[in-house]
Design a protein around this motif. Sequence first.
Motif, PDB file in Angstrom:
ATOM      1  N   THR A 102       0.828  -1.215   0.000  1.00  0.00           N
ATOM      2  CA  THR A 102       0.000   0.000   0.000  1.00  0.00           C
ATOM      3  C   THR A 102       0.859   1.261   0.000  1.00  0.00           C
ATOM      4  N   GLU A 103       1.881   1.280   0.857  1.00  0.00           N
ATOM      5  CA  GLU A 103       2.739   2.475   0.864  1.00  0.00           C
ATOM      6  C   GLU A 103       3.555   2.563  -0.427  1.00  0.00           C
ATOM      7  N   ALA A 104       3.966   1.423  -0.934  1.00  0.00           N
ATOM      8  CA  ALA A 104       4.759   1.433  -2.174  1.00  0.00           C
ATOM      9  C   ALA A 104       3.943   2.041  -3.322  1.00  0.00           C
ATOM     10  N   ILE A 105       2.668   1.683  -3.386  1.00  0.00           N
ATOM     11  CA  ILE A 105       1.802   2.216  -4.452  1.00  0.00           C
ATOM     12  C   ILE A 105       1.644   3.732  -4.264  1.00  0.00           C
ATOM     13  N   ALA A 106       1.375   4.135  -3.024  1.00  0.00           N
ATOM     14  CA  ALA A 106       1.192   5.573  -2.750  1.00  0.00           C
ATOM     15  C   ALA A 106       2.467   6.343  -3.071  1.00  0.00           C
ATOM     16  N   ALA A 107       3.602   5.826  -2.619  1.00  0.00           N
ATOM     17  CA  ALA A 107       4.867   6.538  -2.832  1.00  0.00           C
ATOM     18  C   ALA A 107       5.191   6.607  -4.324  1.00  0.00           C
ATOM     19  N   ALA A 108       4.897   5.530  -5.047  1.00  0.00           N
ATOM     20  CA  ALA A 108       5.174   5.539  -6.495  1.00  0.00           C
ATOM     21  C   ALA A 108       4.329   6.608  -7.185  1.00  0.00           C
ATOM     22  N   MET A 109       3.061   6.694  -6.821  1.00  0.00           N
ATOM     23  CA  MET A 109       2.196   7.702  -7.469  1.00  0.00           C
ATOM     24  C   MET A 109       2.656   9.108  -7.087  1.00  0.00           C
ATOM     25  N   LEU A 110       2.946   9.310  -5.810  1.00  0.00           N
ATOM     26  CA  LEU A 110       3.350  10.652  -5.360  1.00  0.00           C
ATOM     27  C   LEU A 110       4.688  11.061  -5.970  1.00  0.00           C
ATOM     28  N   ALA A 111       5.543  10.074  -6.208  1.00  0.00           N
ATOM     29  CA  ALA A 111       6.874  10.395  -6.728  1.00  0.00           C
ATOM     30  C   ALA A 111       6.876  10.608  -8.238  1.00  0.00           C
ATOM     31  N   LEU A 112       6.049   9.851  -8.938  1.00  0.00           N
ATOM     32  CA  LEU A 112       6.227   9.784 -10.397  1.00  0.00           C
ATOM     33  C   LEU A 112       5.241  10.638 -11.185  1.00  0.00           C
ATOM     34  N   LEU A 113       4.187  11.122 -10.512  1.00  0.00           N
ATOM     35  CA  LEU A 113       3.157  11.863 -11.256  1.00  0.00           C
ATOM     36  C   LEU A 113       3.255  13.366 -11.043  1.00  0.00           C
ATOM     37  N   GLU A 114       3.025  14.103 -12.106  1.00  0.00           N
ATOM     38  CA  GLU A 114       2.737  15.538 -12.007  1.00  0.00           C
ATOM     39  C   GLU A 114       1.216  15.669 -12.048  1.00  0.00           C
ATOM     40  N   PRO A 115       0.681  16.726 -11.432  1.00  0.00           N
ATOM     41  CA  PRO A 115      -0.767  16.931 -11.537  1.00  0.00           C
ATOM     42  C   PRO A 115      -1.192  16.934 -13.008  1.00  0.00           C
ATOM     43  N   GLY A 116      -2.258  16.217 -13.280  1.00  0.00           N
ATOM     44  CA  GLY A 116      -2.768  16.168 -14.658  1.00  0.00           C
ATOM     45  C   GLY A 116      -2.244  14.990 -15.467  1.00  0.00           C
ATOM     46  N   ASP A 117      -1.211  14.310 -14.963  1.00  0.00           N
ATOM     47  CA  ASP A 117      -0.717  13.126 -15.679  1.00  0.00           C
ATOM     48  C   ASP A 117      -1.782  12.030 -15.678  1.00  0.00           C
ATOM     49  N   GLU A 118      -1.890  11.351 -16.786  1.00  0.00           N
ATOM     50  CA  GLU A 118      -2.876  10.262 -16.868  1.00  0.00           C
ATOM     51  C   GLU A 118      -2.256   8.923 -16.483  1.00  0.00           C
ATOM     52  N   VAL A 119      -3.040   8.143 -15.757  1.00  0.00           N
ATOM     53  CA  VAL A 119      -2.629   6.806 -15.324  1.00  0.00           C
ATOM     54  C   VAL A 119      -3.663   5.816 -15.836  1.00  0.00           C
ATOM     55  N   ILE A 120      -3.223   4.886 -16.636  1.00  0.00           N
ATOM     56  CA  ILE A 120      -4.161   3.886 -17.144  1.00  0.00           C
ATOM     57  C   ILE A 120      -4.114   2.657 -16.236  1.00  0.00           C
ATOM     58  N   ALA A 121      -5.282   2.223 -15.817  1.00  0.00           N
ATOM     59  CA  ALA A 121      -5.361   1.033 -14.959  1.00  0.00           C
ATOM     60  C   ALA A 121      -6.587   0.219 -15.360  1.00  0.00           C
ATOM     61  N   PHE A 122      -6.466  -1.083 -15.213  1.00  0.00           N
ATOM     62  CA  PHE A 122      -7.606  -1.946 -15.525  1.00  0.00           C
ATOM     63  C   PHE A 122      -8.578  -1.962 -14.350  1.00  0.00           C
ATOM     64  N   GLU A 123      -9.844  -1.678 -14.640  1.00  0.00           N
ATOM     65  CA  GLU A 123     -10.858  -1.799 -13.591  1.00  0.00           C
ATOM     66  C   GLU A 123     -11.595  -3.124 -13.760  1.00  0.00           C
ATOM     67  N   PRO A 124     -12.107  -3.739 -12.710  1.00  0.00           N
ATOM     68  CA  PRO A 124     -12.162  -3.246 -11.342  1.00  0.00           C
ATOM     69  C   PRO A 124     -10.762  -3.137 -10.732  1.00  0.00           C
ATOM     70  N   PHE A 125     -10.491  -2.028  -9.990  1.00  0.00           N
ATOM     71  CA  PHE A 125      -9.169  -1.944  -9.376  1.00  0.00           C
ATOM     72  C   PHE A 125      -9.221  -1.987  -7.858  1.00  0.00           C
ATOM     73  N   TYR A 126      -8.099  -2.451  -7.333  1.00  0.00           N
ATOM     74  CA  TYR A 126      -7.893  -2.476  -5.887  1.00  0.00           C
ATOM     75  C   TYR A 126      -8.147  -1.075  -5.371  1.00  0.00           C
ATOM     76  N   ASP A 127      -8.822  -0.962  -4.244  1.00  0.00           N
ATOM     77  CA  ASP A 127      -9.420   0.332  -3.908  1.00  0.00           C
ATOM     78  C   ASP A 127      -8.425   1.444  -3.611  1.00  0.00           C
ATOM     79  N   SER A 128      -7.185   1.117  -3.297  1.00  0.00           N
ATOM     80  CA  SER A 128      -6.244   2.211  -2.993  1.00  0.00           C
ATOM     81  C   SER A 128      -5.747   2.910  -4.257  1.00  0.00           C
TER      82      SER A 128
END
Length: 389
Positions: A102-128
């Motif tokens: 959970t922290e790894a996912i959060a840290a990766a998003m916070l580290a690698l994204l600028e506001p407005g960057d798009e992230v493609i993910a397959f839904e249904p997705f894990y809720d975090s």
Amino acid sequence: MTQGRPLLNRRLAGFGTTIFAEMSALAVRTGSINLGQGFPDTDGPEEIREAAVRALRDGRGNQYPPGPGVPELRTAIADHQRRRYGLSLDPDTEVLVTAGATEAIAAAMLALLEPGDEVIAFEPFYDSYAACIAMAGGVRVPLTLRAPDFRPDLDALRDAITPRTRLLLLNSPHNPTGMVLTREELTTIAGLAVEHDLLVVTDEVYEHLVFEGEHIPLISLPGMRERTVSISSAGKTFSYTGWKVGWVVAAAPLVAAVRTAKQYLTYVSAGPFQYAVAEALRLPDAYFDNFRADLRRKRDLLGDGLRVAGFEVHQPQGTYFITTDITRFGEKDAYAFCRVLPERCGVVAVPNSVFYDDPEAGRAQVRFTFCKKDEVLHEAVGRLRRLAS
Ligand SMILES: Cc1ncc(COP(=O)(O)O)c(C=O)c1O
């Protein structure tokens, strides 16, 4: 409200209580069998628990461990990746220990994204995922996995990539559907990532729970070593979900980026447990084989029971979840169904609809976990049979 504004900021508006908290509370309130949240009802290997006790007693990890994780664990993670997948990693620069995946996912998003960057993910997705993308100011772009087999539509993936796409967030084996990406699918995804110069974050917490096919870390495919952040954790593999020991493996510049965010989230966590997980990762292959075989048997036990009870069962290839369809009961609202299931038969499950941006796509899907004792599963199956009568 203060100053005429809601307290919760705009990024997190709409993220209420997680479905797991809601349904687990319902299970407690009604005395039901909880097949909602994915945590085992038996602890993992005794010798691993003893290793944690030893570390506590010996004063290893009782004070802040090193920021990237204790060297013993980083080395064990690198050795595990070599032994299982033939990956060669520098434990000092290419491995980072985190507070669970959970922290790894959060840290990766916070580290690698600028506001407005798009992230493609397959839904249904894990809720975090949605919450972490939102906290980082990213924009999620869902691609729907559809029943009955939940294979990804890779043409749709190609079409979804825009100049604003920064990364793909993948999960295989996939929670909640149990879909496991094949080598062909991973190769196509890797090709798209290289062609469009995208980063990929892969959530592999169920890497040791593949019943059909095999787990292939995307990072091991050509061109992916320098653009993949590979995440896993000890919780599911060793049945100690409360210890919250996870990790990131990636090329050094990616690990350095994720570490920058991670150090201001928890800084460090789970000191003594890190030593225990280092021992766990060195368990012989027989441990992993038996664990998988045991869970496969439980999958079949619950799957057969659900079929007898009248559910349409979407057979999972991995994870410890079964997604079902409730249309055969004349029902089509999974959320409503799950709210009354305890009353009807004393079992709690979770509605998959909450894991979709497009709730229609998962409206009739209900997820059950099978990481429970055999007697609990037998009892649950017996109770669920009441739905058939
Ligand atoms: C797909 C997926 N990713 C991440 C996690 C969280 O892992 P951890 O407990 O290591 O933070 C879970 C737990 O259910 C999960 O299912």
